[in-house]
Every structure is written in structure tokens, then in C-alpha cells.
Design a protein around this motif. Structure first.
Motif, PDB file in Angstrom:
ATOM      1  N   UNK A 184       0.802  -1.214   0.000  1.00  0.00           N
ATOM      2  CA  UNK A 184       0.000   0.000   0.000  1.00  0.00           C
ATOM      3  C   UNK A 184       0.842   1.275   0.000  1.00  0.00           C
ATOM      4  N   UNK A 185       2.145   1.137  -0.127  1.00  0.00           N
ATOM      5  CA  UNK A 185       3.033   2.295  -0.220  1.00  0.00           C
ATOM      6  C   UNK A 185       3.792   2.274  -1.537  1.00  0.00           C
ATOM      7  N   UNK A 186       4.399   1.135  -1.874  1.00  0.00           N
ATOM      8  CA  UNK A 186       5.162   1.009  -3.099  1.00  0.00           C
ATOM      9  C   UNK A 186       6.593   0.604  -2.816  1.00  0.00           C
ATOM     10  N   UNK A 187       7.462   0.888  -3.772  1.00  0.00           N
ATOM     11  CA  UNK A 187       8.887   0.603  -3.635  1.00  0.00           C
ATOM     12  C   UNK A 187       9.564   1.816  -3.000  1.00  0.00           C
ATOM     13  N   UNK A 188      10.149   1.609  -1.836  1.00  0.00           N
ATOM     14  CA  UNK A 188      10.839   2.667  -1.104  1.00  0.00           C
ATOM     15  C   UNK A 188      12.327   2.543  -1.404  1.00  0.00           C
ATOM     16  N   UNK A 189      12.938   3.622  -1.860  1.00  0.00           N
ATOM     17  CA  UNK A 189      14.341   3.645  -2.278  1.00  0.00           C
ATOM     18  C   UNK A 189      15.175   4.254  -1.163  1.00  0.00           C
ATOM     19  N   UNK A 190      16.236   3.563  -0.800  1.00  0.00           N
ATOM     20  CA  UNK A 190      17.163   4.043   0.226  1.00  0.00           C
ATOM     21  C   UNK A 190      18.575   4.023  -0.340  1.00  0.00           C
ATOM     22  N   UNK A 191      19.393   4.953   0.120  1.00  0.00           N
ATOM     23  CA  UNK A 191      20.751   5.107  -0.390  1.00  0.00           C
ATOM     24  C   UNK A 191      21.668   5.499   0.753  1.00  0.00           C
ATOM     25  N   UNK A 192      22.901   5.077   0.668  1.00  0.00           N
ATOM     26  CA  UNK A 192      23.890   5.496   1.661  1.00  0.00           C
ATOM     27  C   UNK A 192      24.035   7.015   1.625  1.00  0.00           C
ATOM     28  N   UNK A 193      23.764   7.644   2.761  1.00  0.00           N
ATOM     29  CA  UNK A 193      23.759   9.101   2.811  1.00  0.00           C
ATOM     30  C   UNK A 193      22.512   9.718   2.230  1.00  0.00           C
ATOM     31  N   UNK A 194      21.457   8.916   2.017  1.00  0.00           N
ATOM     32  CA  UNK A 194      20.235   9.444   1.406  1.00  0.00           C
ATOM     33  C   UNK A 194      19.492  10.427   2.282  1.00  0.00           C
ATOM     34  N   UNK A 195      19.602  10.280   3.599  1.00  0.00           N
ATOM     35  CA  UNK A 195      18.906  11.216   4.484  1.00  0.00           C
ATOM     36  C   UNK A 195      19.423  12.627   4.323  1.00  0.00           C
ATOM     37  N   UNK A 196      20.747  12.787   4.161  1.00  0.00           N
ATOM     38  CA  UNK A 196      21.303  14.117   3.973  1.00  0.00           C
ATOM     39  C   UNK A 196      20.898  14.704   2.623  1.00  0.00           C
ATOM     40  N   UNK A 197      20.816  13.832   1.590  1.00  0.00           N
ATOM     41  CA  UNK A 197      20.384  14.319   0.277  1.00  0.00           C
ATOM     42  C   UNK A 197      18.947  14.817   0.337  1.00  0.00           C
ATOM     43  N   UNK A 198      18.061  14.039   0.974  1.00  0.00           N
ATOM     44  CA  UNK A 198      16.661  14.448   1.089  1.00  0.00           C
ATOM     45  C   UNK A 198      16.518  15.704   1.936  1.00  0.00           C
ATOM     46  N   UNK A 199      17.312  15.806   3.000  1.00  0.00           N
ATOM     47  CA  UNK A 199      17.222  16.985   3.863  1.00  0.00           C
ATOM     48  C   UNK A 199      17.710  18.245   3.152  1.00  0.00           C
TER      49      UNK A 199
END
Length: 501
Positions: A184-199
């Protein structure tokens, strides 16, 4: 009508306490459950297709000598990973011990990952964070609300939070691109250092707070998400390329931040570093003895260190106008006529047998070792190795999964040690680039003749100035003439030769 009203109800949210019942449409329960099952099967099919594409890439263009098990100690501990990618194929969880259903979180049904580039994780691995598309639609907000409280502590995963089972060791000593399927959400993409990129991309309301070249980062984030989440654009090749471009940007920022740290490292004031779309530009402030401090010229870019998307290593690149410097960095024989003639003469002597191979080999090595081409090539090769080591130790910057309380200090100490080697190589290469790059262009404009290498003797050894770079100077031939000489070839035979002086 009454019967239809009895069978039409709001979806039961007993299993998912974090969902607002008022936001859920009133649909018959059997149809809603059928949609959940269909969506789960569709996600599984997408994940299997991406996993198959990743395996094909591993056996093809992105392949290499990748090692999943690293040595625990020894000199080869940092170099054992190789340049190729490693793929953790789609792994399906059993639904009971996968997620904290009791805590009100949506369970993760499957996960896969692609591991690339080498990273020094002796003191902990870089944290893996979710990426955000930056398009805050109603559906995206609802999906983010469902995916955010997913409990990682209850997953059967390793301590480096890449969502994989503990038995999967392919992600050790590497950066990771993780894809997990959430119903019910889909494919969630995660990446090393992805939190800083999103922020860094979340501050849309304040353009001044956005980092430099944010459009470059945003474009690759959108490309990465669309290549994985859009069923009509499934392409692991495009996703992996976008992920490496994002990590290259992060690694360059981490390296520059480590070198510009005034507490532990002090670069010379005439060297300026900047990040430009996955590469590090090295600029220098050129000044003259007659200039006053107020007349200092703006920095001029000497060369760049581009981060290779396939291997994560740094490769020096030079401006197109610095032809001589580009040839010398490759130790091309066309950059120095003297080197070409000396090499040809020694080769001819070896073939004729007039000189013993062992003695001639030593003389050839001794004769060519001090040529400008070899010195310049060795200097930039040393800089590339030093920056590669610093890049592996810096990872992609941001937060780390520290092993213990001393991990942060030990990591900082190793980074400082690598910065010292980079600093020395950077000063040498900057001086070489200034002489054989900018100075060569200036001499050509001033004299009208092309400057040449190895035409003014060997390296300058000035004992009074130990900071002088040990390299042959640049020269310009202002006057030349052809001299004819008679050479005795043995006995009564003579030969007339012409020499350019």
C-alpha cells in the motif's frame, strides 16, 4: 439498500493505528483486500525484474573483481573489494518477524540491494536513508506517513541498517542502494547518505539555504526514483547511474570538507577547492613578486579531480587549452622530443647488442626517470591514490553507524592521516599544473613559440630553497641552428650528421 449499507464500511485500521480512518475511503472490505493482494504481487514482480536487471549488470558492464568477504587485517584490507558491483537479490520476508506490526507499522515484504564502490567501514558503515521525490502530493504524503514509522530494530537485518538479513554480507565495505517493497506504499528507495540528500532538498521555501548545484542533485534524485518506482520506466541501469552520481557529489563534498577543516588540516592560502557536479576543482591564486596584497588575482582553476561513477575513484582532468600538461600527465613521448630521441637511441642500442641488456636497462631507467613526463605522471598518480584513500575513509559524509563510543574519534584520526598525504600531493601537483599549464600558455603568448619540456636541463636542486619542486624547468627555444659534424664510425669510415642546437 439496507443490505448494501451493511456491507459498505470504512477499512478496518486495527492493524495500522497510525492511519487516520477519516482519510481512508469507504470501500467494501473484500475489494480492498483484493487490491492489497494485487498490489503486493505487483511490487514483488517489479522487485524481481529489478533484481534480474542488477544481476545482468553485474555480469556485464558493471562487473569486476568484487569480493564479498573482506580480510580482517593486513595491508590489503582496503583494496580487497574491487571495482565491480555486488547484488543482494530479492529477499522475501515471512511477514511475522519482518516488521513491528504490533507497533502499528506497515510491514516490509521484500528487499533487494545493489552494493557499489569501496568504503572504509572499520569503525561503522554510512547510514542508509530514504530518498524523497520532493513532490508533496496527497498520495505521496500518505505514503510517507505510512513508511516513516517502519521499525528497523525489529527487522532481521544487519547493524548497518541496509534492511538486509544478517546472513547477507555482500554489503560489507561498500555503499548500498536498497529497494524494499512496502504494501500500500510502493517501492521505497534508500541510499547510503540518502537522508542528507533528502534533507538538503527539502528546504524549497528558502532558496538561499539550498546547496550549490542543487538542480544537479534534484535531477538525479528524480531520475533514480522514476527508474525504480514507475512500472513503465523500470531500469536498474539508470537507477544505478543516478545513485553513483549522487554518491559522487556527496563524496566530493566530504573530501573537500575534510581538507578545509582548519582544526586538523591547513591547506596553503593559495590553494582553493570547490565541488562542481561530482568533481573537485583545484584552483590557485597566482601572484607575482611585484604585486601588493591588494593586487592579488582571482583564483584560476588548474585541474579537476573527477569521481568515476563506476569505481568511485578520482581521476585528474585538465582544461583543453593546457595541451602540454595533458601530454605530460600521460607521459606521452610527443610532449618531449628529447625523451623520444633518448628512448629511441637506447632501444636501438639494445637491439644492436652494443650494450649489455642489464647495464642498458639500468641506464635506460636512470635516463628516463628524471624526464618531465614521468615525474608529472607519477605526481598525479600519487595524488589520485591519496585522494582515493581519503574518499574511502570519508565515505559519503553525514551520519555513520558507529560500532562503539570510540568509533567517531578513530575515524576522524584516520581521515586526518589521509589528509596529510593529500595535502603534500596537492601542493606538488598544483605547482606542476601552474608551471606546465598556465605558465606554458603565458610563454606561448609572450614569445610566440611553443614551450618544450626537458630542454633546459634536469631538475633544479636549490639547497637554499627546500620548498622548490624537484622537476625540470620549462623552456622556450628562442634561437636554433643546424650544425653539421663528421663522425668517425671506426677505421677509415666517416659519416656526416646534422644536429639541431
Amino acid at each position: 439498500g439496507a443490505d448494501n449499507d451493511e456491507h459498505t464500511m470504512t477499512v478496518d485500521t486495527g492493524e495500522h493505528d497510525n492511519i487516520n480512518p477519516s482519510s481512508t475511503p469507504s470501500v467494501p472490505r473484500p475489494l480492498h483486500r483484493l487490491f492489497e493482494v494485487t498490489h503486493s504481487f505487483a511490487l514483488s514482480l517489479q522487485l524481481e525484474m529489478l533484481s534480474s536487471q542488477a544481476e545482468a549488470l553485474r555480469r556485464g558492464a558493471w562487473g569486476g573483481a568484487a569480493s564479498a568477504i573482506r580480510p580482517t587485517s593486513g595491508a590489503g584490507a582496503e583494496e580487497a573489494t574491487g571495482d565491480g558491483i555486488a547484488v543482494s537479490p530479492a529477499f522475501f520476508f515471512d511477514g511475522s518477524g519482518v516488521d513491528g506490526i504490533a507497533s502499528g507499522a506497515i510491514p516490509t515484504i521484500a528487499v533487494m540491494a545493489v552494493h557499489f564502490w569501496s568504503c572504509d567501514d572499520r569503525y561503522g558503515s554510512p547510514k542508509v536513508g530514504d530518498l524523497s521525490s520532493g513532490i508533496e502530493t496527497g498520495e505521496a504524503k500518505e505514503g510517507a506517513a505510512l513508511a516513516t514509522p517502519t521499525s528497523r530494530s525489529k527487522l532481521a537485518q544487519r547493524t548497518d541498517d541496509n534492511y538486509l538479513p544478517k546472513s547477507d554480507r555482500r554489503g560489507e565495505k561498500r555503499l548500498s542502494l536498497c529497494i524494499r517493497a512496502v504494501p500500500m506504499v510502493g517501492l521505497v528507495v534508500s541510499l547510503s547518505g540518502g537522508s542528507e540528500v533528502a534533507a538538503s532538498l527539502s528546504a524549497k521555501s528558502d532558496p538561499s539555504s539550498l546547496p550549490k548545484h542543487s538542480h544537479h542533485v534534484q535531477r538525479n534524485v528524480d531520475k533514480l526514483l522514476s527508474s525504480i518506482q514507475d512500472p513503465f520506466q523500470l531500469s536498474m541501469s539508470d537507477a544505478l547511474l543516478a545513485a553513483t552520481v549522487l554518491c559522487a557529489e556527496k563524496r566530493c563534498h566530504a573530501v573537500v570538507a575534510a581538507l578545509n577543516n582548519q582544526k586538523t588540516n591547513r591547506l596553503p592560502t593559495w590553494i582553493h577547492l570547490d565541488v562542481e557536479c561530482g568533481s573537485i576543482s583545484v584552483a590557485a591564486s597566482i601572484s607575482y613578486f611585484s604585486n601588493s596584497p591588494a593586487e592579488s588575482n582571482p583564483p584560476c582553476i588548474l585541474f579537476r579531480l573527477a569521481c568515476d561513477s563506476r569505481s568511485g575513484r578520482f581521476v585528474p582532468s585538465f582544461p583543453r587549452s593546457t595541451t602540454l600538461l595533458r601530454l605530460l600527465a600521460c607521459s606521452d613521448g610527443s610532449a618531449s622530443d628529447i625523451q623520444s630521441l633518448r628512448t629511441a637511441a637506447m632501444t636501438s642500442a639494445l637491439r644492436s647488442g652494443s650494450v649489455g641488456r642489464k647495464g642498458a636497462g639500468g641506464r635506460i631507467d636512470g635516463a628516463t626517470r628524471e624526464f618531465t613526463g614521468r615525474i608529472v605522471r607519477d605526481a598525479f598518480d600519487a595524488l589520485s591514490r591519496a585522494v582515493d584513500t581519503l574518499g574511502r575513509r570519508c565515505g559519503v559524509g553525514g551520519d555513520w553507524n558507529d560500532i562503539d563510543a570510540q568509533s567517531a574519534s578513530l575515524r576522524e584520526r584516520s581521515v586526518v592521516q589521509a589528509c596529510r598525504d593529500v595535502r603534500l600531493s596537492l601542493m606538488t601537483c598544483s605547482g606542476i599544473a601552474a608551471v606546465f599549464g598556465m605558465a606554458a600558455i603565458g610563454l606561448k603568448v609572450a614569445s610566440g613559440a611553443d614551450p618544450v619540456a626537458d630542454g633546459a636541463g634536469g631538475p633544479i636542486d636549490d639547497s637554499n630553497n627546500p620548498g622548490t619542486i624537484q622537476i625540470p624547468p620549462l623552456s622556450v627555444h628562442l634561437r636554433q641552428r643546424i650544425v653539421e659534424k663528421v663522425v668517425n664510425e671506426g677505421g677509415d669510415e666517416t659519416k656526416r650528421i646534422s644536429i639541431l642546437e
